[in-house]
Every structure is written in structure tokens, then in C-alpha cells.
Design a protein around this motif. Structure first.
Motif, mmCIF file in Angstrom:
data_model
loop_
_atom_site.group_PDB
_atom_site.id
_atom_site.type_symbol
_atom_site.label_atom_id
_atom_site.label_comp_id
_atom_site.label_asym_id
_atom_site.label_seq_id
_atom_site.Cartn_x
_atom_site.Cartn_y
_atom_site.Cartn_z
ATOM 1 N N PRO A 170 0.615 3.969 -3.653
ATOM 2 C CA PRO A 170 -0.476 4.737 -3.066
ATOM 3 C C PRO A 170 -1.702 4.775 -3.977
ATOM 4 O O PRO A 170 -1.564 4.809 -5.198
ATOM 5 N N ASN A 171 -2.877 4.751 -3.358
ATOM 6 C CA ASN A 171 -4.180 4.810 -4.059
ATOM 7 C C ASN A 171 -4.572 3.551 -4.824
ATOM 8 O O ASN A 171 -5.717 3.412 -5.226
ATOM 9 N N ASP A 231 0.829 -1.207 0.000
ATOM 10 C CA ASP A 231 0.000 0.000 0.000
ATOM 11 C C ASP A 231 0.864 1.258 0.000
ATOM 12 O O ASP A 231 0.577 2.237 -0.678
ATOM 13 N N LYS A 232 1.952 1.189 0.783
ATOM 14 C CA LYS A 232 2.847 2.347 0.876
ATOM 15 C C LYS A 232 3.573 2.574 -0.458
ATOM 16 O O LYS A 232 3.755 3.706 -0.907
ATOM 17 N N ARG A 288 -6.948 4.369 0.563
ATOM 18 C CA ARG A 288 -5.782 4.015 1.375
ATOM 19 C C ARG A 288 -6.144 3.061 2.513
ATOM 20 O O ARG A 288 -7.281 3.014 2.992
#
Length: 319
Positions: free
Chosen positions: A200-201, A196-197, A259
Motif C-alpha cells: 500500500p502507498n 498495489d494491494k 493508491r
């Protein structure tokens, strides 16, 4: 076939049948009598008449409501604008389409799909193993080598136990939760946060789409003396007007998350992670072994714990 499956298929057939009965008097309707249709019909006909009636009454209540919010069901452009009813083969689910019943008007380039559920809400059953890249498969972004390095010793141990004796049971592993479940879940948690980091999105949105499918649909859940209808209107293709005929209720578009907020263990659990995302989405991942004998893979039971307040839901009670 398991009871759950037979019930589900019978309910799909009841929905198709009630659509047909209600709409054939107002518009041109045809049924695609494919293999899934024959299969669902057989399941429906395996029930006694009283049970068939219950399926039909429940389906009928849902369909009365759908006709109100989907004007294109009962309105055709002309007599060549045929409404086609179809039951989808289970293979479609593999590609991320969770719809069971399709209603199509090709002349209007329009279709809506229905996911029929009989008393159950699980969304997906997915596996983890040493050769499954869940990042690639679910989210479109591959997992890191670190993740595989972290889970390798555990899956190797399971493979070795199985190689020694195929009939070894899971119960033979002492402290199985601490030795197997927790390290695998920790690695999974760490990797999901990392993905996820790094993307992003993308990850949050793709995770929800992986779970609820990539097409807009209505979920119709048959309960005891009630039916629940949920509208998964992600792309805005549901609830469209027909010319000047407007739907009788407004269905908002559903916002996908952008997120991950946090991933924590469920209280007092060593088997379940709760993944919280923005926009009001929360998903639970419960890990378990699918069979009693040891194998080098584990299964997730994945459920939607909460959805955004924009998820349109309607409960209809049936006398």
C-alpha cells in the motif's frame, strides 16, 4: 536519426541558445560544449533559416515566461555565480531522469531542468517479456511467480514461432489480439493490482515517478504556433525565490498518488488499459509489437491521460 529525434534535438538547442542570448546581458552565463550539445547544434543547423527562426521564436516565448517564475535564472550572488547551461546525454533517461536541458548555479546549489518536446506527449516506451520483471524495474517491488507462470505459455509460443522461422510475421497469428495481447494484458492488470494491494502507498507513487522521472522539471512542448509549459514540481524545488526577489506566479507542489483506483480496458479496445489512481492521475498503457516480425517481447506505449489539477500548465500563443 528519425525526424522526431532531429526535431527534438533542434528544439533543445534552440532553448539553450535563447537562454544564453537572454541572460548573458544580465548575469554570467556559460555553455557546456559537450557531445550532446554538438549533436543538438548539428540537428538545429540542418534546418533552413525559416525553420530555425520558428524554433527560436517558440523557445524565446517559453524562456520569457520561465525567467518570470524562476528568479534565480537572472539573479546571481556575485560575478563568480555562473549560470551553466547544459544539454544532457540521452543515457540519463535510462535512470529515470527525463530532463534534456539543465540550468545550474553550483554556488547556489541550485538547478532546474527542462524536458523539451516537439509536438508529442508519450512519456515512456517500456517492454514486457518473460525475463522482464516490470515490478522490480518500474516500482521497486518484484512480480510474483504466478504472473510469470501466466505469461510463460504466450511468450514461449512466440519464441517457438520465431525459432522455427525468423521471418515469421505477427500477421500470421490468427486472432492475435485474443491469443497474445488480451492474456498478457490481463496478467499485467492482475499483477499490478496485486502489487498495489501488497504494498500500500508504494506502487501508485512509484508508478507515476517511473513515468515522469525522479527530478522536478518543466516540460516545454512546442506545438503549432503555440508552446505549452508544464511544471512537474514533485519535490518543491521549482519556483524558488532569490533572496527578496519572488517569482511572478506561484507553482503548487504536485501531489503523487497513494493508491490505484481501477484498471479497465479502454472502450472497444483489446490493446489499451487505463490505470486510474487517486489525486487525479490517469495513465494509459497501449500494448503493441515493435516490429513486423515475431519476437518474444511486446512494447508498451505509455501516456499520461490526465494529471492532477495542481499540475501547473501555461499556454503561450505565438503570432
Amino acid at each position: 536519426m528519425a525526424n522526431q529525434t532531429i526535431n527534438g534535438k533542434a528544439f533543445e538547442y534552440a532553448l539553450l541558445l535563447e537562454f544564453y542570448e537572454r541572460l548573458k546581458i544580465i548575469t554570467s552565463v556559460s555553455i557546456t560544449e559537450n557531445e550532446p550539445y554538438q549533436n543538438a547544434k548539428g540537428c538545429f543547423e540542418s534546418f533552413i533559416e525559416d525553420e530555425q527562426d520558428t524554433f527560436r521564436i517558440t523557445a524565446s516565448a517559453a524562456i520569457n515566461f520561465l525567467i518570470d517564475i524562476e528568479p534565480r535564472l537572472s539573479n546571481g550572488i556575485n560575478k563568480n555565480d555562473i549560470l551553466v547551461l547544459e544539454i544532457v546525454s540521452d543515457q540519463a533517461g535510462q535512470t529515470g531522469d527525463v530532463r534534456d536541458v539543465l540550468v545550474i548555479r553550483s554556488l547556489q546549489k541550485w538547478e532546474i531542468g527542462i524536458s523539451a518536446k516537439n509536438n508529442h506527449r508519450a512519456v515512456k516506451h517500456s517492454r514486457l517479456s518473460l525475463n522482464i520483471d516490470f515490478g522490480e524495474k518500474w516500482l521497486g517491488v518484484p512480480c510474483s511467480q504466478n504472473y510469470f507462470a501466466e505469461i510463460k505459455p504466450i511468450f514461449d509460443m512466440l519464441a517457438n514461432l520465431k525459432a522455427k522461422d525468423k521471418s515469421t510475421k505477427w500477421t500470421s497469428i490468427e486472432n492475435m489480439h485474443e491469443v497474445v495481447y488480451v492474456p498478457i494484458l490481463n496478467a499485467f492488470r492482475k499483477e499490478l493490482l496485486r502489487l498495489d494491494k501488497a504494498n500500500p502507498n508504494i506502487v501508485a507513487e512509484n508508478l507515476v515517478q517511473y513515468l515522469i522521472g525522479n527530478e522536478d522539471f518543466y516540460k516545454v512542448i512546442k506545438g503549432n504556433k503555440k508552446v505549452e509549459i508544464q511544471a512537474y514540481n514533485l519535490k518543491g524545488t521549482l519556483n524558488l525565490p532569490f533572496e527578496s526577489v519572488k517569482p511572478k506566479a506561484k507553482i503548487p507542489k504536485l501531489k503523487l498518488p497513494t493508491r490505484l483506483i481501477e484498471i479497465v480496458y479502454q472502450d472497444n479496445s483489446t490493446t489499451t488499459l487505463l490505470v486510474s489512481l487517486n489525486e487525479g492521475w490517469q495513465i494509459s498503457f497501449r500494448i503493441h509489437n515493435a516490429s513486423s516480425r515475431i519476437e518474444p517481447s511486446l512494447k508498451f506505449d505509455i501516456n499520461l491521460v490526465s494529471a492532477p489539477h495542481t499540475l501547473f500548465t501555461n499556454h503561450i500563443f505565438i503570432a
